[in-house]
Design a protein around this motif. Structure first.
Motif, short mmCIF file in Angstrom:
data_model
loop_
_atom_site.label_atom_id
_atom_site.label_comp_id
_atom_site.label_asym_id
_atom_site.label_seq_id
_atom_site.Cartn_x
_atom_site.Cartn_y
_atom_site.Cartn_z
N ARG A 6 64.18 -51.30 -67.44
CA ARG A 6 63.07 -51.97 -67.38
C ARG A 6 62.32 -52.22 -65.79
NH1 ARG A 6 61.39 -55.16 -72.42
NH2 ARG A 6 60.67 -52.98 -73.24
N ARG A 7 61.52 -52.14 -65.87
CA ARG A 7 61.21 -52.36 -64.27
C ARG A 7 59.94 -54.04 -64.60
NH1 ARG A 7 59.47 -47.54 -60.88
NH2 ARG A 7 61.46 -46.97 -61.39
N ARG A 8 59.60 -54.97 -63.85
CA ARG A 8 58.64 -55.78 -63.73
C ARG A 8 57.75 -55.80 -62.60
NH1 ARG A 8 60.35 -61.56 -64.90
NH2 ARG A 8 58.25 -61.72 -64.87
N LEU A 9 56.75 -55.90 -63.68
CA LEU A 9 55.80 -56.15 -62.06
C LEU A 9 55.80 -57.32 -61.47
CD1 LEU A 9 53.13 -55.17 -61.22
CD2 LEU A 9 51.65 -56.06 -62.98
N TYR A 10 55.98 -57.61 -60.48
CA TYR A 10 55.43 -58.08 -59.31
C TYR A 10 55.10 -58.21 -58.03
CZ TYR A 10 60.66 -59.37 -61.06
OH TYR A 10 61.35 -59.45 -61.56
N ARG A 11 54.46 -58.62 -57.28
CA ARG A 11 54.30 -58.82 -56.10
C ARG A 11 55.00 -57.98 -54.88
NH1 ARG A 11 51.70 -62.76 -53.20
NH2 ARG A 11 53.22 -64.29 -53.93
N SER A 12 55.31 -56.97 -53.76
CA SER A 12 55.65 -56.55 -52.93
C SER A 12 55.99 -56.67 -51.87
CB SER A 12 55.75 -54.91 -52.64
OG SER A 12 56.99 -55.30 -51.58
N ARG A 13 57.13 -57.56 -51.27
CA ARG A 13 57.16 -58.69 -50.25
C ARG A 13 56.99 -56.95 -49.27
NH1 ARG A 13 60.34 -62.95 -50.95
NH2 ARG A 13 61.16 -63.13 -52.55
N ASN A 14 56.86 -55.94 -49.07
CA ASN A 14 56.52 -55.37 -47.76
C ASN A 14 55.15 -54.26 -48.14
OD1 ASN A 14 58.98 -54.54 -47.68
ND2 ASN A 14 59.71 -53.72 -49.22
N GLY A 15 54.18 -54.93 -49.15
CA GLY A 15 52.71 -54.78 -49.49
C GLY A 15 51.89 -55.13 -48.22
N LYS A 16 50.93 -54.81 -48.14
CA LYS A 16 49.78 -54.88 -47.06
C LYS A 16 48.83 -56.14 -47.07
CE LYS A 16 50.68 -50.74 -44.76
NZ LYS A 16 51.02 -50.89 -43.62
N ILE A 17 48.15 -57.13 -48.03
CA ILE A 17 47.46 -57.59 -48.34
C ILE A 17 48.25 -58.82 -49.92
CG2 ILE A 17 45.66 -58.91 -48.84
CD1 ILE A 17 44.82 -56.11 -47.07
N PHE A 18 49.02 -59.82 -49.81
CA PHE A 18 49.46 -60.29 -50.66
C PHE A 18 50.38 -59.11 -51.64
CE2 PHE A 18 45.21 -62.04 -50.20
CZ PHE A 18 45.41 -63.27 -50.12
N GLY A 19 50.88 -57.95 -51.13
CA GLY A 19 51.63 -56.87 -52.32
C GLY A 19 51.21 -56.51 -53.27
N VAL A 20 49.97 -56.88 -54.21
CA VAL A 20 49.71 -56.42 -54.86
C VAL A 20 50.19 -55.02 -55.76
CG1 VAL A 20 47.60 -56.65 -56.92
CG2 VAL A 20 48.33 -58.29 -55.74
N CYS A 21 48.61 -54.15 -54.33
CA CYS A 21 48.85 -53.02 -54.87
C CYS A 21 50.23 -52.31 -55.16
CB CYS A 21 47.15 -52.17 -53.87
SG CYS A 21 46.07 -52.43 -54.08
N GLN A 22 51.31 -52.50 -54.14
CA GLN A 22 52.50 -52.14 -53.34
C GLN A 22 53.61 -52.34 -54.77
OE1 GLN A 22 53.93 -50.67 -50.93
NE2 GLN A 22 55.53 -49.57 -52.07
N GLY A 23 52.88 -54.41 -55.52
CA GLY A 23 53.77 -54.04 -56.68
C GLY A 23 53.33 -53.30 -58.04
N ILE A 24 52.01 -52.69 -58.11
CA ILE A 24 52.20 -51.97 -59.10
C ILE A 24 52.24 -50.68 -59.09
CG2 ILE A 24 49.46 -51.35 -60.32
CD1 ILE A 24 48.18 -53.71 -59.47
N ALA A 25 52.02 -49.87 -57.58
CA ALA A 25 52.53 -48.71 -57.86
C ALA A 25 54.13 -48.69 -58.15
CB ALA A 25 52.69 -48.55 -55.84
N ASP A 26 54.55 -49.98 -57.53
CA ASP A 26 56.15 -49.40 -58.16
C ASP A 26 56.23 -49.79 -59.01
OD1 ASP A 26 56.66 -49.34 -55.61
OD2 ASP A 26 57.45 -51.36 -54.65
N TRP A 27 55.67 -51.04 -60.01
CA TRP A 27 55.77 -50.77 -60.83
C TRP A 27 55.40 -49.50 -62.37
CZ3 TRP A 27 51.77 -52.70 -65.14
CH2 TRP A 27 52.12 -52.89 -66.21
N LYS A 28 55.33 -48.81 -62.08
CA LYS A 28 53.88 -47.66 -62.19
C LYS A 28 54.50 -46.34 -61.84
CE LYS A 28 52.36 -49.48 -65.69
NZ LYS A 28 52.65 -49.47 -67.00
N ASP A 29 55.58 -46.39 -60.56
CA ASP A 29 56.21 -45.12 -60.12
C ASP A 29 54.64 -44.21 -59.73
OD1 ASP A 29 58.85 -44.59 -58.84
OD2 ASP A 29 59.22 -42.84 -60.32
N LEU A 30 53.90 -45.13 -58.77
CA LEU A 30 53.19 -44.34 -58.49
C LEU A 30 52.56 -44.32 -57.19
CD1 LEU A 30 50.26 -45.30 -60.84
CD2 LEU A 30 51.27 -43.10 -61.57
#
Length: 120
Positions: A6-30
């Motif tokens: 089970r994955r949790r929604l996090y802000r990514s450390r590798n994101g461009k601006i605050f890591g929100v989009c990267q975190g959503i993409a990792d969470w939903k595997d998109l």
């Protein structure tokens, strides 16, 4: 049968601006490009107030991903980042090896029977 943790929604450390989009993409595997494109288009067409505020609110509310989580996830994404061609190539090689293995067993049995009839 594959099991997924089970994955949790996090802000990514590798994101461009605050890591929100990267975190959503990792969470939903998109793919992150689609998430970013959607966010930019929504920002342009709706204006700053709804999307910009929600984005900054998500940046404040979402926790930063744990230290070990990024390393574990990066190993999973390394496989997914490979092109589909590499995946097909590996499957083809696997099938080729399996067929060669089956053929070698079949031909060895036929050779064994031929030797028995010739010598016996």
């Amino acid at each position: 049968m594959m099991t997924y943790a089970r994955r949790r929604l996090y802000r990514s450390r590798n994101g461009k601006i605050f890591g929100v989009c990267q975190g959503i993409a990792d969470w939903k595997d998109l793919p992150v490009e689609y998430i970013r494109l959607f966010a930019i288009l929504a920002f342009i067409f709706t204006g700053f107030f709804p999307v910009g505020v929600l984005y900054f609110l998500a940046a404040l509310v979402l926790p930063m991903e744990p230290e070990g989580y990024a390393n574990r996830r990066s190993c999973d994404h390394r496989e997914k980042d490979r092109s589909g061609f590499d995946h097909i190539k590996r499957e083809y090689q696997d099938l080729k090896d399996r067929v060669q293995n089956m053929e070698s067993r079949v031909y060895d049995k036929e050779k064994d029977w031929d030797d028995r009839f010739k010598n016996g």
